[in-house]
Design a protein around this motif. Structure first.
Motif, short mmCIF file in Angstrom:
data_model
loop_
_atom_site.label_atom_id
_atom_site.label_comp_id
_atom_site.label_asym_id
_atom_site.label_seq_id
_atom_site.Cartn_x
_atom_site.Cartn_y
_atom_site.Cartn_z
N SER A 47 0.83 -1.23 0.00
CA SER A 47 0.00 0.00 0.00
C SER A 47 0.85 1.26 0.00
O SER A 47 0.53 2.24 0.66
CB SER A 47 -0.96 0.04 1.20
N THR A 48 1.94 1.22 -0.75
CA THR A 48 2.79 2.41 -0.86
C THR A 48 2.55 3.05 -2.22
O THR A 48 1.74 2.58 -2.99
CB THR A 48 4.29 2.02 -0.80
N ALA A 49 3.28 4.12 -2.51
CA ALA A 49 3.24 4.70 -3.85
C ALA A 49 3.82 3.67 -4.82
O ALA A 49 4.72 2.90 -4.44
CB ALA A 49 4.05 5.99 -3.88
N PRO A 77 -2.51 -4.36 -6.07
CA PRO A 77 -3.47 -4.08 -7.14
C PRO A 77 -2.82 -4.17 -8.53
O PRO A 77 -3.54 -4.19 -9.53
CB PRO A 77 -3.93 -2.65 -6.85
N GLU A 101 -10.98 -7.68 -15.45
CA GLU A 101 -10.96 -6.35 -16.05
C GLU A 101 -9.76 -6.22 -16.97
O GLU A 101 -8.65 -6.62 -16.61
CB GLU A 101 -10.88 -5.29 -14.96
N GLU A 104 -5.46 -1.42 -18.40
CA GLU A 104 -5.36 -0.20 -19.19
C GLU A 104 -4.29 -0.31 -20.29
O GLU A 104 -3.16 -0.69 -20.04
CB GLU A 104 -5.01 0.95 -18.23
N GLY A 135 -18.10 -3.99 -14.04
CA GLY A 135 -17.49 -3.42 -12.84
C GLY A 135 -17.56 -4.42 -11.71
O GLY A 135 -17.13 -5.57 -11.88
N THR A 136 -18.10 -4.00 -10.57
CA THR A 136 -18.27 -4.90 -9.43
C THR A 136 -19.76 -5.20 -9.26
O THR A 136 -20.46 -4.44 -8.61
CB THR A 136 -17.73 -4.24 -8.14
N ALA A 172 -21.74 -3.72 1.51
CA ALA A 172 -22.11 -3.29 2.86
C ALA A 172 -23.60 -3.54 3.09
O ALA A 172 -24.42 -3.21 2.25
CB ALA A 172 -21.80 -1.81 3.02
N THR A 175 -25.98 -0.67 2.85
CA THR A 175 -26.36 -0.14 1.53
C THR A 175 -27.06 -1.20 0.69
O THR A 175 -27.63 -0.89 -0.34
CB THR A 175 -25.12 0.36 0.76
N PHE A 208 -19.70 -2.23 7.04
CA PHE A 208 -19.31 -0.85 6.76
C PHE A 208 -20.43 0.12 7.17
O PHE A 208 -21.59 -0.10 6.87
CB PHE A 208 -19.01 -0.68 5.27
N ILE B 64 -28.43 6.94 4.15
CA ILE B 64 -29.01 6.51 2.88
C ILE B 64 -30.52 6.64 2.94
O ILE B 64 -31.17 7.12 2.01
CB ILE B 64 -28.57 5.07 2.55
N LEU B 101 -12.35 1.13 -7.74
CA LEU B 101 -13.73 0.71 -8.03
C LEU B 101 -14.67 0.95 -6.86
O LEU B 101 -15.85 0.63 -6.94
CB LEU B 101 -13.74 -0.79 -8.35
N ILE B 104 -18.99 3.24 -2.32
CA ILE B 104 -19.97 3.43 -1.25
C ILE B 104 -19.90 4.86 -0.71
O ILE B 104 -20.90 5.56 -0.63
CB ILE B 104 -19.75 2.42 -0.09
N ILE B 125 -17.37 4.88 -11.39
CA ILE B 125 -16.09 4.42 -10.85
C ILE B 125 -15.02 4.37 -11.95
O ILE B 125 -15.35 4.50 -13.13
CB ILE B 125 -16.24 3.00 -10.23
N THR B 151 -4.70 3.18 -2.08
CA THR B 151 -3.60 4.15 -2.04
C THR B 151 -3.29 4.67 -3.43
O THR B 151 -2.95 5.83 -3.62
CB THR B 151 -2.34 3.49 -1.43
N LEU B 152 -3.41 3.78 -4.42
CA LEU B 152 -3.07 4.21 -5.78
C LEU B 152 -4.03 5.28 -6.31
O LEU B 152 -3.72 5.99 -7.26
CB LEU B 152 -2.99 3.02 -6.74
#
Lengths: 270, 211
Positions: A47-49, A77, A101, A104, A135-136, A172, A175, A208, B64, B101, B104, B125, B151-152
């Motif tokens: 989780s860094t740059a 990712p 997916e 790019e 998508g998701t 979640a 939602t 969440f 919501i 992506l 929420i 997204i 993070t990206l």
């Protein structure tokens, strides 16, 4: 139940600090504690740059595999970063993650990049039910469709369904009222076609935005295990959630004379 | 019409009471001006909801629900609001940035911003910078909201701000970023005007810009 320990992730502030300060002892301690608590895999996520991600992953990998024998769940990712660090991991583990997916600027998806490396090895892989078109998705039908495509693509590389952990990305509950029900139905439908395929989930998505999230997480765990979930990305040092797992497995007749449960209490894991 | 009672009913998420009040109100065939006052009363109620969310009394499900309640309220008021839609406070383009992506948080922010009277153009997204630019040009929106959880996403946000600059639009828009990884440092690095990890606070920030 296969437990994927989530505590070495640069998104956690204390881990981020340890990465910045190159505090190897901190990382080592987290690896050992998770292994002792019963983790089957130890997730490693920088989780860094992006420009320092590969070197950070390598640093983390070295510490973890030096400290414990537990296999690594390598988490990024970026599929090309995963490809780059995979040769440095001594023991086959789990890749986190692939999906359908398109990457790019190319005609490939993450499966195309990573499946050739998994071919002929003992590596397993987490597959998210996302693709470029949908998508998701939160509906059962699309999740099942994408799962089938991933499993069939894996088969062309000789990767059997038991090496694949499908993560249908639980929504979640606040939602999406049917979040758990759709997760369960997706799992049942895919397992009806491929009985050996595994299903996994993160634990915290479900709760969440809700108060007292632990209660929801624990009960989600119990219901999901009952319905056939195989693995979970979670904190093995959390005694409450571990308690739910040991109790559920015992209740489902998977723990003869409840000895695993008893031992977990004795060792203060739960 | 007791507007304070309406505000309170919305704020306390007493949907039946709020909708009944509105139906009774519409049955009296009020003027457009009166109807706009009712809209304002509902929005005030939404601000209460935002405050209660911020103080930890309400949770995401409540937020919501509040958004849904407001949509129903406006639907009831529509016949008496006349042809001129309720005047918008401002307009904004929002999306989850390229490579991410998660939506929420963005969706919650969207419903709260809409409830506060903003026109919100949501690009969804995994949104490339060019899509933000095209939409800002098309709609003349004054605010851009970028969201992300990974993070990206921070790098994508930076790239998007750069491209907005290159397109010559940077001085025309205020930019707010939101999501788990955003911090003061990230905000400075990205070149955004404001950041938040809290939808209710975010709405307050953009209200400040539009006052």
């Amino acid at each position: 139940m296969i437990i994927i320990g989530e505590k070495i992730n640069g998104a956690i502030p204390a881990v981020k600090k340890a990465i910045q300060e190159k505090d190897a002892d901190f990382i080592r301690d987290r690896a050992i504690k998770q292994a002792e608590a019963g983790a089957d895999f130890i997730d490693v996520c920088a989780s860094t740059a992006p420009d320092v991600e590969v070197e950070t992953l390598k640093w983390l990998i070295d510490i973890v595999q030096d400290a414990v024998d537990t296999p690594i769940c390598i988490d990024s990712p970026d599929p090309f970063f995963l490809k780059e660090v995979l040769p440095f991991i001594k023991k086959p583990g789990l890749i986190n993650s692939v999906n359908l997916e398109k990457i790019e600027g190319s005609d490939q998806d993450k499966c195309d990049v990573l499946f050739p490396l998994v071919e002929g090895t003992e590596w397993e892989v987490i597959a998210l039910t996302c693709d470029s078109e949908n998508g998701t998705p939160r509906d059962v039908e699309t999740r099942v469709e994408i799962s089938k495509k991933i499993i069939e693509k894996a088969a062309t590389f000789g990767i059997t369904p038991d090496k694949i952990h499908i993560d249908p990305l639980v929504m979640a509950l606040s939602t999406d009222n049917n979040s758990l029900l759709n997760f369960v139905e997706s799992m049942k439908q895919v397992k009806a076609i491929y009985p050996t395929v595994k299903f996994t989930s993160g634990l915290s998505n479900i709760s969440f935005g809700m108060p007292k999230r632990k209660i929801i997480n624990q009960n989600f765990m119990t219901l999901a295990i009952y319905e056939g979930m195989d693995s979970a990305i979670m904190d093995p040092l959390n005694k409450e959630i571990m308690g739910s797992i040991f109790a559920t497995e015992a209740l489902l007749g998977r723990d003869k004379h409840t000895r695993k449960y008893n031992a977990a209490v004795r060792k203060e894991r739960i | 019409m007791n507007f304070e009672m309406l505000t309170q009913a919305v704020g306390e998420l007493e949907d039946e009471k709020a909708l009944e009040l509105l139906k009774e109100f519409v049955a009296t065939n009020p003027s457009e001006e009166e109807a706009n006052k009712a809209v304002a009363a509902c929005q005030k109620g939404m601000a209460l909801v935002g405050d209660l969310f911020e103080s930890g009394e309400y949770f995401v499900g409540d937020l919501i629900f509040a958004g849904e309640l407001l949509t129903e309220a406006i639907d009831i008021l529509k016949p008496v609001l006349g042809s001129g839609e309720a005047k918008k406070v401002g307009s904004m383009v929002i999306a989850t940035v390229h490579g991410d992506l998660h939506d929420i948080g963005k969706n919650i922010f969207k419903s709260m911003a809409e409830a506060a009277g903003f026109e919100v153009y949501d690009l969804g997204i995994d949104t490339p910078a060019q899509a933000f630019i095209d939409k800002v040009k098309e709609t003349n929106a004054q605010i851009v909201g970028m969201s992300g959880v990974l993070t990206l996403a921070l790098e994508s946000m930076k790239d998007t701000v750069e491209e907005i600059k290159e397109a010559g639009l940077r001085d025309d828009v205020k930019i707010i970023i939101g999501g788990n990884p955003v911090t003061k440092e990230a905000c400075d690095h990205i070149g955004a005007d404001a950041f938040t990890t809290n939808a209710a606070e975010g709405v307050k920030i953009i209200q400040g810009w539009s006052a």
